[in-house]
Design an enzyme around this catalytic site. Structure first.
Site, short mmCIF file in Angstrom:
data_model
loop_
_atom_site.label_atom_id
_atom_site.label_comp_id
_atom_site.label_asym_id
_atom_site.label_seq_id
_atom_site.Cartn_x
_atom_site.Cartn_y
_atom_site.Cartn_z
N GLU A 51 0.82 -1.22 0.00
CA GLU A 51 0.00 0.00 0.00
C GLU A 51 0.85 1.27 0.00
O GLU A 51 0.44 2.29 -0.55
CB GLU A 51 -0.94 0.01 1.21
CG GLU A 51 -2.06 -1.01 1.15
CD GLU A 51 -1.70 -2.35 1.80
OE1 GLU A 51 -2.60 -3.20 1.94
OE2 GLU A 51 -0.50 -2.53 2.16
N PHE A 113 -11.51 -6.76 14.19
CA PHE A 113 -10.38 -7.20 13.37
C PHE A 113 -10.06 -6.16 12.30
O PHE A 113 -10.91 -5.74 11.55
CB PHE A 113 -10.70 -8.55 12.72
CG PHE A 113 -9.62 -9.07 11.83
CD1 PHE A 113 -8.38 -9.42 12.34
CD2 PHE A 113 -9.84 -9.20 10.46
CE1 PHE A 113 -7.38 -9.91 11.51
CE2 PHE A 113 -8.84 -9.68 9.62
CZ PHE A 113 -7.61 -10.03 10.15
N GLN A 114 -8.81 -5.72 12.27
CA GLN A 114 -8.30 -4.72 11.32
C GLN A 114 -9.03 -3.39 11.42
O GLN A 114 -9.18 -2.67 10.42
CB GLN A 114 -8.34 -5.26 9.89
CG GLN A 114 -7.38 -6.44 9.68
CD GLN A 114 -7.17 -6.79 8.22
OE1 GLN A 114 -8.06 -6.61 7.39
NE2 GLN A 114 -5.99 -7.31 7.90
N LYS A 163 -17.57 -0.77 5.56
CA LYS A 163 -17.91 -1.80 4.59
C LYS A 163 -19.41 -1.89 4.34
O LYS A 163 -19.86 -2.10 3.20
CB LYS A 163 -17.37 -3.15 5.08
CG LYS A 163 -17.55 -4.31 4.11
CD LYS A 163 -16.91 -5.57 4.67
CE LYS A 163 -17.01 -6.73 3.69
NZ LYS A 163 -16.35 -7.96 4.24
N MET A 465 24.29 9.75 2.70
CA MET A 465 24.15 11.07 3.32
C MET A 465 24.38 11.00 4.82
O MET A 465 24.99 11.91 5.41
CB MET A 465 22.76 11.64 3.01
CG MET A 465 22.61 13.10 3.42
SD MET A 465 23.74 14.21 2.56
CE MET A 465 22.84 14.50 1.04
#
Length: 555
Positions: A51, A113-114, A163, A465
């Site tokens: 993602e 969940f999630q 959802k 760097m």
């Protein structure tokens, strides 16, 4: 017309003329992906490897095309994986709409969940966040999100959709896109006249061009004013390409790693015309010693920038294109020969070793083989600064890099977005072997989408760097910076179905680039250089920008 929420979302995206979505499916956003199945002929979906890669790709797409980038992610870790990409877009004013799935409303607040409060998480790094509570809110929220993302100073907007709303029925009525609010002619014409008088009277003026010039599509107006009044132009990292680097008036990048002539011109100027720039600490160094002898004109669409980092004598809150168009008729044709000749004395001629691979020869070779008309996407580190210093950017939207947040791992996803948005252009991804490791999994996306992206990795076996700072400012105590030489780049590329090689000499690089150019396949070219190649000049932290450490000081 009654439609499921998921189809309302898709219809609204069509209204906004969205042609590409970058994303990754998952449990809570699955109904939206089910609806997407019926729109495959109208909207392309690019499945990335992660993602974060999707967010960076949407960002790169937006920066290179000027359109709003779109990203899908599911709830929980899917949503939180986009956070770095959202913050990157926010810091660099890149327009993006991120749509995340969320657990059903009846499960919110129950540690389901999630479940993650992604609106709360992203509140400080978005222009606006929407949490949809009813199916009736979907269409207005999406339409407003696109308007907000592109209006004024652009930026990312998040829409979190439970959802259950995606499967519920709601009323949909087609609508035209809302008007983007960007162009705002300056209200105070007397102020415009006063600023024009200051420009005409100045003996040592400098135009300081920021990313706002590119966002406003104001490069032509910037060039006209510079040429009309013979004013040298310095650019920020975000403004590379806003003014042709091959133009005699171009002094290149200003600031910590800016060209000597750019920094010295600012230090000795009597007027700074700041256009769409925010006076970042990486530009100004010690603000109390920045352009002390100069008046400052600040033109920006975001009033929050006025006086935030730097004093000003005049400010115009306005779309910079409109401001420059208003100024242009009032600018007198002037020749500033003495000022520009003085600036020329600060320029240093470049010497190149014909066979040794070093930053100069690498960028000279890429430019020789591929030409100027390419889009360059970078990660963050030494290679990023070398790119900004050495590549002759000639057009806007050809340099895609993380400036404000400094996101290592940004470049490959951004290159994917830029290539998808500009299929007829050559896209080159410049990285370091540290940054490249962070999101090299997106090589799978390059391969699966048959993208001809050329990744050039500056391989110096270290976090360059960080090591340079340890060398200069931490008594050469090299802690956790050197990288084990464990990646065989030819095998790595081959594993992803791409071409790849390691080169150590210029002739090898020429052959690799010519082959990549001819094949049209995604290619990974690792260029091995000396571990202690340094970015020069560098302004030590807390110093004034005229107090640079030059190449000979860094040996």
């Amino acid at each position: 017309m009654q439609l499921k929420g998921s189809k309302i979302i898709m219809e609204c995206l069509l209204e906004q003329k969205v042609d590409t979505i970058f994303g990754y499916p998952g449990g809570q956003i699955m109904p939206l992906y089910d609806a997407l199945y019926d729109y495959q002929d109208r909207i392309k979906h690019i499945l990335t490897s992660h993602e974060q890669g999707a967010a960076h790709a949407a960002d790169g797409y937006a920066r290179s095309t000027g359109k709003v980038g779109v990203c899908f992610a599911t709830s929980g870790p899917g949503a939180t994986n986009t956070v770095t990409g959202i913050a990157t877009a926010y810091m660099d004013s890149s327009p993006m709409v991120v749509i995340t799935g969320q657990v059903p409303i009846n499960l919110i607040g129950k540690d389901s969940f999630q479940e993650v409060d992604i609106v709360g998480v992203t509140l400080p790094i978005t222009k606006h966040s929407f949490f949809c509570r009813t199916v009736e809110e979907l269409a207005p929220n999406i339409r407003n999100a696109f308007k907000i993302a592109a209006s004024g100073r652009p930026g990312p907007v998040l829409i979190d959709v439970p959802k259950n709303l995606m499967v519920e029925l709601g009323e949909y009525e087609a609508s035209l896109p809302m008007e983007v609010e960007r162009c705002c002619p300056p209200a105070d014409l007397d102020l415009i006249r006063s600023i024009a008088e200051e420009i005409n009277a100045a003996e040592k003026p400098v135009i300081y061009a920021g990313g706002g010039v590119i966002i406003a599509d104001a490069s032509e107006e910037l060039t006209q004013i510079a040429h009309a009044s013979d004013i040298p132009v310095i650019t920020t990292l975000m403004s590379m390409g806003s003014f042709d680097r091959r133009d005699p008036l171009s002094l290149g990048m200003v600031g910590m790693h800016g060209q000597k002539e750019a920094n010295m011109a600012v230090h000795h100027s009597d007027l700074i015309i700041a256009v769409g720039a925010r006076f970042s600490d990486r530009v100004t160094g010690d603000t109390t010693r920045f352009a002390r002898g100069a008046k400052i004109v600040h033109i920006d669409i975001d009033p929050a920038e006025f006086g935030k980092n730097m004093r000003y004598d005049y400010c115009i809150r306005c779309d910079v294109k409109s401001a420059l168009q208003s100024l242009l008729p009032l600018i007198e044709k002037t020749e500033r020969k003495e000022w520009n000749e003085r600036i020329d004395t600060w320029k240093k001629e470049k010497t190149a070793n014909s066979q040794k691979l070093d930053p100069d020869s690498i960028f000279d070779t890429i430019n020789e083989i591929l030409g100027d008309d390419v889009i360059i996407a970078t990660d963050v580190g030494q290679h990023q600064m070398w790119t900004a210093q050495k590549w002759p950017f000639r057009k806007p939207r050809t340099f895609i890099s993380s400036g404000g947040l400094g996101t290592m791992g940004f470049g490959l996803g951004a290159a994917i977005g830029a290539q998808i948005g500009n299929p007829g252009k050559r896209v080159v991804h410049i990285s370091g072997d540290g940054s490249f490791r962070m999101n090299l999994n997106e090589l799978a996306t390059v391969s699966s989408q048959n993208l001809p992206i050329i990744s050039v990795i500056i391989k110096n076996h270290t976090l360059g760097m960080v090591r340079q700072w340890q060398k200069l400012f931490f008594s050469q105590r090299y802690s956790a910076t050197d990288l084990p030489d464990v990646i065989e780049y030819d095998k790595l590329a081959s594993a992803f179905g791409l071409d790849g090689c390691l080169v150590r000499e210029r002739d090898e690089l020429i052959r690799a680039l010519e082959e990549a150019k001819k094949s049209g396949r995604g290619t990974v070219i690792a260029c091995e250089i000396f571990i202690d190649e340094n970015v020069a000049p560098i302004v030590p932290p807390g110093e004034a920008i005229n107090n640079q450490l030059l190449t000979e000081t860094l040996v």
